[in-house]
Scaffold this motif. Structure first.
Motif, PDB file in Angstrom:
ATOM      1  N   GLN A 216      -8.591  -3.992  -0.110  1.00  0.00           N
ATOM      2  CA  GLN A 216      -7.554  -3.308   0.692  1.00  0.00           C
ATOM      3  C   GLN A 216      -7.539  -1.956  -0.422  1.00  0.00           C
ATOM      4  O   GLN A 216      -7.285  -2.070  -1.462  1.00  0.00           O
ATOM      5  CB  GLN A 216      -6.176  -3.647   1.145  1.00  0.00           C
TER       6      GLN A 216
ATOM      7  N   VAL B 166      -6.654  -8.628  -2.332  1.00  0.00           N
ATOM      8  CA  VAL B 166      -5.365  -9.095  -1.630  1.00  0.00           C
ATOM      9  C   VAL B 166      -5.543 -10.523  -1.362  1.00  0.00           C
ATOM     10  O   VAL B 166      -4.579 -10.948  -0.970  1.00  0.00           O
ATOM     11  CB  VAL B 166      -5.274  -8.250  -0.343  1.00  0.00           C
TER      12      VAL B 166
ATOM     13  N   MET C  30       0.905  -1.209   0.055  1.00  0.00           N
ATOM     14  CA  MET C  30       0.166  -0.118   0.098  1.00  0.00           C
ATOM     15  C   MET C  30       0.862   1.260  -0.043  1.00  0.00           C
ATOM     16  O   MET C  30       1.753   1.495   0.693  1.00  0.00           O
ATOM     17  CB  MET C  30      -0.987  -0.029   1.113  1.00  0.00           C
TER      18      MET C  30
ATOM     19  N   LEU D 208     -10.902   0.392   4.667  1.00  0.00           N
ATOM     20  CA  LEU D 208      -9.876  -0.283   3.936  1.00  0.00           C
ATOM     21  C   LEU D 208      -8.591  -0.079   4.151  1.00  0.00           C
ATOM     22  O   LEU D 208      -7.762  -0.483   3.240  1.00  0.00           O
ATOM     23  CB  LEU D 208     -10.382  -0.232   2.400  1.00  0.00           C
ATOM     24  N   ARG D 209      -7.951   0.933   4.776  1.00  0.00           N
ATOM     25  CA  ARG D 209      -6.891   0.972   5.225  1.00  0.00           C
ATOM     26  C   ARG D 209      -6.284  -0.373   5.714  1.00  0.00           C
ATOM     27  O   ARG D 209      -5.046  -0.663   5.460  1.00  0.00           O
ATOM     28  CB  ARG D 209      -6.483   1.887   6.272  1.00  0.00           C
ATOM     29  N   GLU D 210      -7.253  -1.205   6.282  1.00  0.00           N
ATOM     30  CA  GLU D 210      -7.029  -2.557   6.645  1.00  0.00           C
ATOM     31  C   GLU D 210      -7.946  -3.288   5.751  1.00  0.00           C
ATOM     32  O   GLU D 210      -9.023  -2.930   5.287  1.00  0.00           O
ATOM     33  CB  GLU D 210      -7.168  -2.670   8.060  1.00  0.00           C
ATOM     34  N   PRO D 211      -7.207  -4.593   5.455  1.00  0.00           N
ATOM     35  CA  PRO D 211      -8.089  -5.419   4.425  1.00  0.00           C
ATOM     36  C   PRO D 211      -9.411  -5.944   5.067  1.00  0.00           C
ATOM     37  O   PRO D 211      -9.514  -5.816   6.481  1.00  0.00           O
ATOM     38  CB  PRO D 211      -7.024  -6.772   4.516  1.00  0.00           C
TER      39      PRO D 211
ATOM     40  N   VAL E  93      -9.054   0.736  -4.989  1.00  0.00           N
ATOM     41  CA  VAL E  93      -8.710  -0.420  -3.843  1.00  0.00           C
ATOM     42  C   VAL E  93      -8.393  -1.539  -4.942  1.00  0.00           C
ATOM     43  O   VAL E  93      -8.574  -1.580  -6.053  1.00  0.00           O
ATOM     44  CB  VAL E  93     -10.504  -0.931  -3.277  1.00  0.00           C
TER      45      VAL E  93
ATOM     46  N   THR F 198      -5.568   1.062  -1.912  1.00  0.00           N
ATOM     47  CA  THR F 198      -4.218   1.002  -2.603  1.00  0.00           C
ATOM     48  C   THR F 198      -3.170   2.195  -2.111  1.00  0.00           C
ATOM     49  O   THR F 198      -2.100   2.251  -2.242  1.00  0.00           O
ATOM     50  CB  THR F 198      -4.425   1.217  -4.099  1.00  0.00           C
TER      51      THR F 198
END
Length: 207
Positions: A78, A64, A1, A28-31, A61, A80
């Motif tokens: 997640q 992943v 990321m 979605l900074r975290e999956p 996004v 990008t």
């Protein structure tokens, strides 16, 4: 990321600025999957999927992982980039232009300089493809007792900066790389969270 991505495409900017999609980008900074996002954001899974497809189509996004659950496959997505900046270039026809702002003491000229800064640094970040860029910035806050004190500070700062520029300016024909220098002074604005402690942090920044 990536840490930050700069959006210059108008269509991608419109997608990122949608309130629901901005919330999804922040989450979605975290999956996460459509199912987990739907639970966290109190939305239907179908609605989350609809917005995820739009974000994925514009590269905001990415997939992943795929998890098999019974007779279905769960897609884990997640963002990008951890932060998104919308460049004024996304609206090129209305982007502020310093050359069209004759009043150098106006807030409009300062805003035009800031817009150009976002455009140029955004282009550098995109072209660097993860490599570090040689930049330097100072951010601070100063309190003036009177308007006269502020004017005196601005005059002294201008003299000092012009002296430094003259001292370090390469001679004509000496080669080297040009660098943009922007010095700004403006009244501090209260932080949004100071006035509204419970307000959510925005996940999309615009400049």
């Amino acid at each position: 990321m990536q840490s930050t991505t700069v959006i210059e495409d108008p269509a991608a900017a419109a997608v990122a600025l949608d309130p629901v999609r901005a919330r999804l980008l922040g989450a979605l900074r975290e999956p996460g999957s459509a199912t987990s996002l739907a639970m966290d954001l109190s939305m239907t899974r179908q609605k989350v999927n609809y917005h995820l497809h739009a974000l994925e189509a514009h590269g905001l996004v990415e997939l992943v992982e795929e998890r098999r659950k019974g007779n279905m496959t769960e897609r884990v997505m997640q963002a990008t980039a951890a932060a998104v900046v919308i460049s004024p270039q996304a609206w090129a026809l209305v982007a502020p232009d310093p050359d069209r702002e004759p009043d150098k003491l106006s807030a409009q000229w300062l805003l035009a300089l800031a817009a150009r800064l976002v455009r140029e640094v955004g282009a550098l970040i995109t072209g660097a493809r993860g490599r570090r860029i040689a930049t330097f910035a100072i951010d601070g806050e100063i309190t003036f007792a009177t308007a006269a004190d502020r004017a005196a500070f601005a005059e002294e700062l201008g003299v000092a900066v012009r002296g430094l520029v003259a001292k370090h300016q390469a001679a004509p024909g000496a080669g080297g790389r040009a660098h943009r220098l922007v010095v700004a002074l403006h009244p501090s604005a209260p932080h949004p969270t100071a006035a509204h402690p419970t307000a959510p942090h925005p996940s999309v920044e615009t400049s």
